[in-house]
Design a protein around this motif. Structure first.
Motif, PDB file in Angstrom:
ATOM      1  N   ASP A 116      70.102  18.933  45.043  1.00 14.90           N
ATOM      2  CA  ASP A 116      68.915  18.839  44.182  1.00 14.90           C
ATOM      3  C   ASP A 116      69.322  18.364  42.793  1.00 14.90           C
ATOM      4  O   ASP A 116      70.414  18.657  42.310  1.00 14.90           O
ATOM      5  CB  ASP A 116      68.248  20.214  44.099  1.00 14.90           C
ATOM      6  CG  ASP A 116      66.886  20.141  43.432  1.00 14.90           C
ATOM      7  OD1 ASP A 116      66.117  19.228  43.781  1.00 14.90           O
ATOM      8  OD2 ASP A 116      66.588  21.013  42.584  1.00 14.90           O
ATOM      9  N   ARG A 121      67.546  14.748  35.543  1.00 11.22           N
ATOM     10  CA  ARG A 121      68.344  13.905  36.438  1.00 11.22           C
ATOM     11  C   ARG A 121      69.805  13.784  36.026  1.00 11.22           C
ATOM     12  O   ARG A 121      70.539  12.952  36.555  1.00 11.22           O
ATOM     13  CB  ARG A 121      67.785  12.475  36.572  1.00 11.22           C
ATOM     14  CG  ARG A 121      66.328  12.325  36.958  1.00 11.22           C
ATOM     15  CD  ARG A 121      65.929  13.366  37.889  1.00 11.22           C
ATOM     16  NE  ARG A 121      65.204  12.921  39.056  1.00 11.22           N
ATOM     17  CZ  ARG A 121      64.508  13.745  39.809  1.00 11.22           C
ATOM     18  NH1 ARG A 121      64.426  15.010  39.479  1.00 11.22           N
ATOM     19  NH2 ARG A 121      63.909  13.329  40.888  1.00 11.22           N
ATOM     20  N   GLU A 372      54.773  20.980  40.578  1.00  3.63           N
ATOM     21  CA  GLU A 372      55.819  20.987  39.552  1.00  3.63           C
ATOM     22  C   GLU A 372      55.802  22.223  38.674  1.00  3.63           C
ATOM     23  O   GLU A 372      56.844  22.624  38.154  1.00  3.63           O
ATOM     24  CB  GLU A 372      55.721  19.715  38.706  1.00  3.63           C
ATOM     25  CG  GLU A 372      56.057  18.471  39.515  1.00  3.63           C
ATOM     26  CD  GLU A 372      56.078  17.199  38.688  1.00  3.63           C
ATOM     27  OE1 GLU A 372      55.798  17.281  37.471  1.00  3.63           O
ATOM     28  OE2 GLU A 372      56.372  16.130  39.251  1.00  3.63           O
ATOM     29  N   ILE A 435      53.078  14.352  45.176  1.00  2.13           N
ATOM     30  CA  ILE A 435      53.335  13.099  44.473  1.00  2.13           C
ATOM     31  C   ILE A 435      53.836  13.438  43.073  1.00  2.13           C
ATOM     32  O   ILE A 435      53.183  14.193  42.345  1.00  2.13           O
ATOM     33  CB  ILE A 435      52.061  12.235  44.407  1.00  2.13           C
ATOM     34  CG1 ILE A 435      51.625  11.856  45.823  1.00  2.13           C
ATOM     35  CG2 ILE A 435      52.308  10.980  43.563  1.00  2.13           C
ATOM     36  CD1 ILE A 435      50.310  11.074  45.877  1.00  2.13           C
ATOM     37  N   PRO A 436      55.004  12.953  42.668  1.00  2.48           N
ATOM     38  CA  PRO A 436      55.584  13.326  41.373  1.00  2.48           C
ATOM     39  C   PRO A 436      54.652  13.038  40.205  1.00  2.48           C
ATOM     40  O   PRO A 436      53.964  12.006  40.158  1.00  2.48           O
ATOM     41  CB  PRO A 436      56.854  12.450  41.296  1.00  2.48           C
ATOM     42  CG  PRO A 436      57.205  12.176  42.721  1.00  2.48           C
ATOM     43  CD  PRO A 436      55.887  12.055  43.432  1.00  2.48           C
ATOM     44  N   GLU A 437      54.616  14.007  39.283  1.00  5.66           N
ATOM     45  CA  GLU A 437      53.865  13.901  38.031  1.00  5.66           C
ATOM     46  C   GLU A 437      52.376  13.674  38.256  1.00  5.66           C
ATOM     47  O   GLU A 437      51.677  13.174  37.374  1.00  5.66           O
ATOM     48  CB  GLU A 437      54.455  12.780  37.153  1.00  5.66           C
ATOM     49  CG  GLU A 437      55.908  13.026  36.784  1.00  5.66           C
ATOM     50  CD  GLU A 437      56.476  11.944  35.890  1.00  5.66           C
ATOM     51  OE1 GLU A 437      55.709  11.048  35.486  1.00  5.66           O
ATOM     52  OE2 GLU A 437      57.683  11.989  35.618  1.00  5.66           O
ATOM     53  N   ILE A 478      60.632   9.071  48.770  1.00 10.18           N
ATOM     54  CA  ILE A 478      60.381   8.913  47.331  1.00 10.18           C
ATOM     55  C   ILE A 478      61.737   8.789  46.657  1.00 10.18           C
ATOM     56  O   ILE A 478      62.531   9.742  46.667  1.00 10.18           O
ATOM     57  CB  ILE A 478      59.595  10.102  46.762  1.00 10.18           C
ATOM     58  CG1 ILE A 478      58.206  10.170  47.410  1.00 10.18           C
ATOM     59  CG2 ILE A 478      59.465   9.985  45.248  1.00 10.18           C
ATOM     60  CD1 ILE A 478      57.363  11.342  46.925  1.00 10.18           C
ATOM     61  N   GLU A 480      64.724   8.195  43.612  1.00  6.56           N
ATOM     62  CA  GLU A 480      65.018   9.023  42.459  1.00  6.56           C
ATOM     63  C   GLU A 480      64.172   8.685  41.235  1.00  6.56           C
ATOM     64  O   GLU A 480      63.864   9.569  40.432  1.00  6.56           O
ATOM     65  CB  GLU A 480      66.509   8.913  42.110  1.00  6.56           C
ATOM     66  CG  GLU A 480      66.944   9.856  41.020  1.00  6.56           C
ATOM     67  CD  GLU A 480      68.420   9.786  40.732  1.00  6.56           C
ATOM     68  OE1 GLU A 480      68.793   9.925  39.561  1.00  6.56           O
ATOM     69  OE2 GLU A 480      69.206   9.594  41.684  1.00  6.56           O
ATOM     70  N   ASP A 481      63.778   7.424  41.053  1.00  3.85           N
ATOM     71  CA  ASP A 481      62.974   7.096  39.878  1.00  3.85           C
ATOM     72  C   ASP A 481      61.555   7.643  39.977  1.00  3.85           C
ATOM     73  O   ASP A 481      60.803   7.626  39.008  1.00  3.85           O
ATOM     74  CB  ASP A 481      62.954   5.590  39.612  1.00  3.85           C
ATOM     75  CG  ASP A 481      62.456   4.781  40.802  1.00  3.85           C
ATOM     76  OD1 ASP A 481      61.785   5.352  41.689  1.00  3.85           O
ATOM     77  OD2 ASP A 481      62.726   3.566  40.842  1.00  3.85           O
ATOM     78  N   ARG A 482      61.166   8.116  41.180  1.00  2.00           N
ATOM     79  CA  ARG A 482      59.946   8.891  41.370  1.00  2.00           C
ATOM     80  C   ARG A 482      58.675   8.190  40.900  1.00  2.00           C
ATOM     81  O   ARG A 482      57.753   8.823  40.392  1.00  2.00           O
ATOM     82  CB  ARG A 482      60.077  10.256  40.663  1.00  2.00           C
ATOM     83  CG  ARG A 482      61.114  11.156  41.286  1.00  2.00           C
ATOM     84  CD  ARG A 482      61.542  12.283  40.356  1.00  2.00           C
ATOM     85  NE  ARG A 482      60.437  13.033  39.807  1.00  2.00           N
ATOM     86  CZ  ARG A 482      59.905  14.111  40.370  1.00  2.00           C
ATOM     87  NH1 ARG A 482      60.360  14.530  41.539  1.00  2.00           N
ATOM     88  NH2 ARG A 482      58.941  14.774  39.782  1.00  2.00           N
ATOM     89  N   ASP A 483      58.608   6.874  41.096  1.00  2.00           N
ATOM     90  CA  ASP A 483      57.378   6.195  40.689  1.00  2.00           C
ATOM     91  C   ASP A 483      56.759   5.357  41.805  1.00  2.00           C
ATOM     92  O   ASP A 483      55.840   4.585  41.562  1.00  2.00           O
ATOM     93  CB  ASP A 483      57.614   5.339  39.449  1.00  2.00           C
ATOM     94  CG  ASP A 483      58.563   4.176  39.683  1.00  2.00           C
ATOM     95  OD1 ASP A 483      59.077   4.051  40.822  1.00  2.00           O
ATOM     96  OD2 ASP A 483      58.788   3.397  38.743  1.00  2.00           O
ATOM     97  N   PHE A 504      51.960   4.888  44.331  1.00  2.00           N
ATOM     98  CA  PHE A 504      51.459   6.160  44.822  1.00  2.00           C
ATOM     99  C   PHE A 504      49.970   6.143  45.145  1.00  2.00           C
ATOM    100  O   PHE A 504      49.487   7.007  45.878  1.00  2.00           O
ATOM    101  CB  PHE A 504      51.746   7.271  43.809  1.00  2.00           C
ATOM    102  CG  PHE A 504      53.201   7.653  43.739  1.00  2.00           C
ATOM    103  CD1 PHE A 504      53.974   7.743  44.881  1.00  2.00           C
ATOM    104  CD2 PHE A 504      53.793   7.957  42.514  1.00  2.00           C
ATOM    105  CE1 PHE A 504      55.317   8.108  44.818  1.00  2.00           C
ATOM    106  CE2 PHE A 504      55.127   8.325  42.443  1.00  2.00           C
ATOM    107  CZ  PHE A 504      55.884   8.400  43.602  1.00  2.00           C
TER     108      PHE A 504
END
Length: 843
Positions: A116, A121, A372, A435-437, A478, A480-483, A504
């Motif tokens: 993790d 990051r 989150e 979904i991130p953020e 997904i 690592e840049d999570r977009d 997304f």
């Protein structure tokens, strides 16, 4: 973020490591004419050497934290130097891959063990051999956090990055990265809960009171005990209250919320009475036959499941209500849904889950992750009869449930995300999450008949399809840049699996690479580069590197096959479609004699892939690569070979997938019959000289073909075959045929043993004697049936050291020599065959 001691342990140098050359011939594809002075001889013995010639594909692909290296496990062909893949590495710009010695691989394991990432990051936490390590991703420096006899696993950062949550045994702990303190967050204990001391009654109670009244020694002893209990209670004031599990219950999975205030727990109670099957291991080092205890049979007792949310301050556990209320009266839940403590409530009966008793309510329950801020989580549940799934969100503080979506299927729910490459053991974990953020959830559904991605808010509003069409999404990643998402999907063709980048919200879906075959990818930490494993029908999977953008050129890193193997002109089989009796267009790979400079001998062979729900008609490398080569051999000897994606196969949507419901040996078998008719009508095959063969599910279809369609198939080789579905496992069989005690008709019409009297052609049965999947007893029972029926044109070959998937080249060679001789003698019609090639000497 504050850490214990940055750089206190010296960084493991990546650049100065000693590594052995992997033996890869070169990074560009070798042209057969120039590859070697040797020529690959197409013999059964050579074919069945398998990985010795073609190698084993790169897997476990992992980027180093700084993005400078790619680590992967790989076994190139060229010898029996190892039975397993070895760790290799290559630079981000490509070049010659290096094999890491076992010692070096062990020293670097922390660097490619995944784990993790901290919220910023810059840190990674991982578990290696049961101990925790913290890795500074900027400096490459690992710091060992634990060194204990008990294993610490599944580490995750807290939402603010100041703590690491991890599992030890049946509980979750929190390690502070600021002061090294450890706190136990849950206290799950084996149950039942100890009974409180009850007031003594009758003569016993009278005597206790008398003793305390008469003797000061006893009064002082009682006083000291009470003072000790009070001191212990004060010391335990900060400890979480214990939660006692139901009898025999165990903790299957645990996941702490980002703030550590709550922990989800999947709890499993094995069936009280469930007889396990025994498989003898015949050839052992001890010289004694040793029994292997392997599994239950379909319809036997199955585990009870429940999911709870533990409050780490109070120890209180709320059991989530994920059971369908309309079915609850007919099943045995793991615990009463209204129970908020779990202590003693809903204790499963001894009979729960046995044949003839109430079945469990759930076949599967999966935790899908926390949002989150840790206020909500998602849970996915599948009913015990596999006919419905439900996706929920829940509030961590109260356990309040919100049904987000559900899907029912009159056959069974399924699809690629239940059994795909990143689906996990129970399905769906790789195809649902947050979904991130965004306060939104993504998941996959077969609602339209095709596997597609949807987005929804945790309150159930704003449900939106993110993909659509008559094609399937096979996996979701997904990076690592999570977009954005990285999808693997068959949008271009059901015969290809390409990689796509998609926003997304479902917009800007862009295919990354052109060409046919199968692609799987892992972007670098900064997202600039991507490692890709790609295969084609006549080339095994290889590792490639490319810029992470549409249309980028793939640079090949590995060459798995030997130069000798590459000299042979392996064909990319043509994919044809024939029309089944019900009008369905069925796809198949075809191998024709004239492709190999041979003259047709008028005979045809149909290959039936295993697993049922898998795909073998595609433009990528087949899992049945030995059969791919064997089909070259058969065609070179004059046979026309057809390899069919029959009904039940993957890659063609829900209706195709479920066409075998309640009748395995129905549409899946009629597709083989229609394929035989295609060979006669379109390929000039003699209708009296058609053979069929396959392993596992393919062996089952072969038996059904010979027993129920004797006018179509003259000969068949059934390998490691299911002969009676009532003796196979539960999770696979109950989906398709229901339980045998509930649907005896489905089992009887689907099981070859009931149709053995129909055998008229020539049958070879081959089976490993240590098969822990389809047990050797399956073919033993069928053999006794054939003996009692007085059948003559059958034989059985047994392999004393082999499991379901053979390992020894000598076993493979013997098996396929027998298959070829069967076809040569039964349908070859006197064609002159080079016996030195068909029946090679022992390897």
């Amino acid at each position: 973020m504050t850490v214990l001691s940055r750089g206190i342990v010296p960084a493991i140098a990546l650049l100065g490591v000693t590594a052995a050359t992997s033996g890869a011939q070169q990074t560009a594809e070798i042209e057969p004419a120039a590859a070697s002075s040797f020529t690959f001889e197409l013999t059964i013995r050579n074919i069945m050497r398998g990985a010795e010639h073609v190698g084993e594909a790169p897997q476990s692909v992992t980027w180093s934290d700084d993005g400078e290296w790619i680590f992967f496990q790989w076994r190139p062909g060229g010898g029996l130097w190892s039975d397993e893949r070895k760790w290799h590495r290559v630079g981000a710009d490509g070049g010659e891959p290096e094999e890491l010695s076992d010692e070096v691989a062990d020293s670097l394991r922390v660097m490619f063990s995944g784990g993790d990432l901290s919220p910023d990051r810059s840190w990674r936490v991982t578990s290696v051999r049961g101990d925790l390590y913290l890795v500074d991703r900027r400096e490459g420096a690992p710091l060992r956090l634990t060194r204990t006899a008990r294993a610490e696993t599944q580490p995750r950062f807290s939402g603010d990055g100041t703590h690491v949550f991890y599992r030890r045994g049946s509980n979750v702990y929190s390690l502070s990265l600021e002061d090294s303190s450890v706190r136990q967050l849950t206290d799950f204990r084996d149950g039942p809960e100890p009974d409180e001391d009850e007031e003594a009654e009758g003569q016993s109670g009278f005597l206790e009171d008398q003793q305390e009244g008469l003797f000061e020694n006893i009064r002082l002893k009682r006083q000291r005990e009470e003072e000790a209990e009070a001191r212990e209670a004060r010391l335990e004031g900060d400890q979480v209250e214990p939660f006692y599990l139901n009898r025999r219950e165990r903790v299957a999975s645990l996941s702490a919320s980002p703030d550590g205030s709550h922990v989800t727990a999947i709890l499993v109670t094995p069936p009280a009475e469930s007889r396990q099957t025994i498989v003898p291991d015949w050839v052992t080092a001890s010289g004694y036959t040793e029994d292997l205890t392997v599994r239950t049979k379909v319809g036997d007792g199955q585990a009870l499941l429940r999911v709870g949310v533990a409050n780490t301050e109070t120890g209180e556990v709320t059991v989530l209500d994920v059971v369908d209320p309309e079915k609850a009266a007919d099943c045995a839940p793991g615990s009463a849904p209204a129970d908020t403590t779990g202590n003693g409530a809903g204790e499963p009966s001894e009979a729960a889950g046995r044949r003839g008793a109430k079945p469990p309510c759930l076949a599967q329950v999966t935790f899908g992750g926390w949002n989150e801020d840790g206020t909500r989580g998602i849970v996915f549940a599948v009913d015990f009869d596999y006919k419905a799934w439900r996706l929920f969100s829940f509030a961590a503080a109260t356990g309040e449930m919100t049904l987000l979506d559900s899907h029912e299927d009159e056959a069974w729910v399924g699809g690629p995300c239940f059994l795909g490459p990143r689906a996990g053991a129970g399905g769906m974990p790789g195809c649902m999450g947050w979904i991130p953020e965004q306060d939104r959830i993504f998941y996959v559904s077969e609602e339209t008949g095709w596997s597609h991605v949807y987005g929804i808010a945790p309150d159930g509003t704003g449900r939106t399809p993110l993909t659509s069409g008559t094609w399937e999404v096979h996996s979701i990643l997904i990076p690592e840049d999570r977009d954005h998402f990285i999808l693997q999907a068959g949008e271009v063709s059901p015969f290809d699996r390409h990689l796509y980048r998609m926003d997304f919200d479902g917009s800007d879906r862009t295919r990354l690479f052109d060409g046919d075959g199968r692609f799987e990818g892992w972007p670098s930490p900064d997202g600039d580069r991507i490692a890709v494993v790609h295969s084609r029908a006549n080339r095994p999977p290889e590792l490639f590197l490319a810029d992470n953008r549409a249309g980028a050129e793939l640079d090949q890193v590995t060459v798995s096959p030997t130069a000798e193997w590459l000299t042979y002109p392996w064909i990319q089989p043509e994919i044809v479609r024939f029309t089944a009796a019900d009008g369905t267009r069925v796809p198949a790979r075809i191998y024709r004699p004239d492709q190999f400079g041979a003259t047709s001998n008028g005979a045809g062979v149909i290959f039936v892939h295993g697993a049922g729900y898998t795909q073998n008609v595609h433009n990528g490398w087949s899992n049945y690569y030995r059969e791919f080569m064997f089909h070259h051999y058969l065609a070179s000897q004059g046979y026309t070979v057809l390899d069919i994606d029959y009904r039940g196969s993957a890659g063609h949507g829900r209706d195709w997938r479920t066409a075998t419901y309640r009748w395995m040996g129905g549409k899946d078998l009629s597709d083989q019959v229609d394929g035989a008719r295609f060979l006669v009508a379109e390929e000039g095959v003699d209708p009296t000289r058609i053979g069929i063969y396959g392993g596992s599910y393919g062996g089952f279809i072969t038996l059904m073909a010979l027993f129920t369609e004797p006018d179509v198939f003259e000969a068949g080789a059934a390998l490691r075959s299911v002969t009676d579905w009532a003796h196979y496992n539960h999770w696979y069989t109950a989906r398709i045929l229901n339980q045998p005690q509930d649907d005896a008709e489905a089992y009887e019409k689907s099981s070859p043993i009931y149709f053995a009297e129909g055998l008229e052609g020539h049958l070879l049965m081959a089976h490993g004697m240590v098969d822990t999947n389809v047990h050797f007893s399956d073919v033993v029972r069928l053999s006794q049936r054939l003996i009692e029926l007085g059948k003559e044109d059958w034989e059985m070959a047994v392999y004393p050291v082999e499991n379901h998937g053979f390992r020894e080249p000598s076993s493979w060679t013997d098996e396929y020599r027998r298959i070829f001789e069967l076809f040569d003698e039964a349908i070859g019609a006197g064609v002159s065959v080079d016996r030195s090639r068909a029946a090679p000497s022992r390897p």
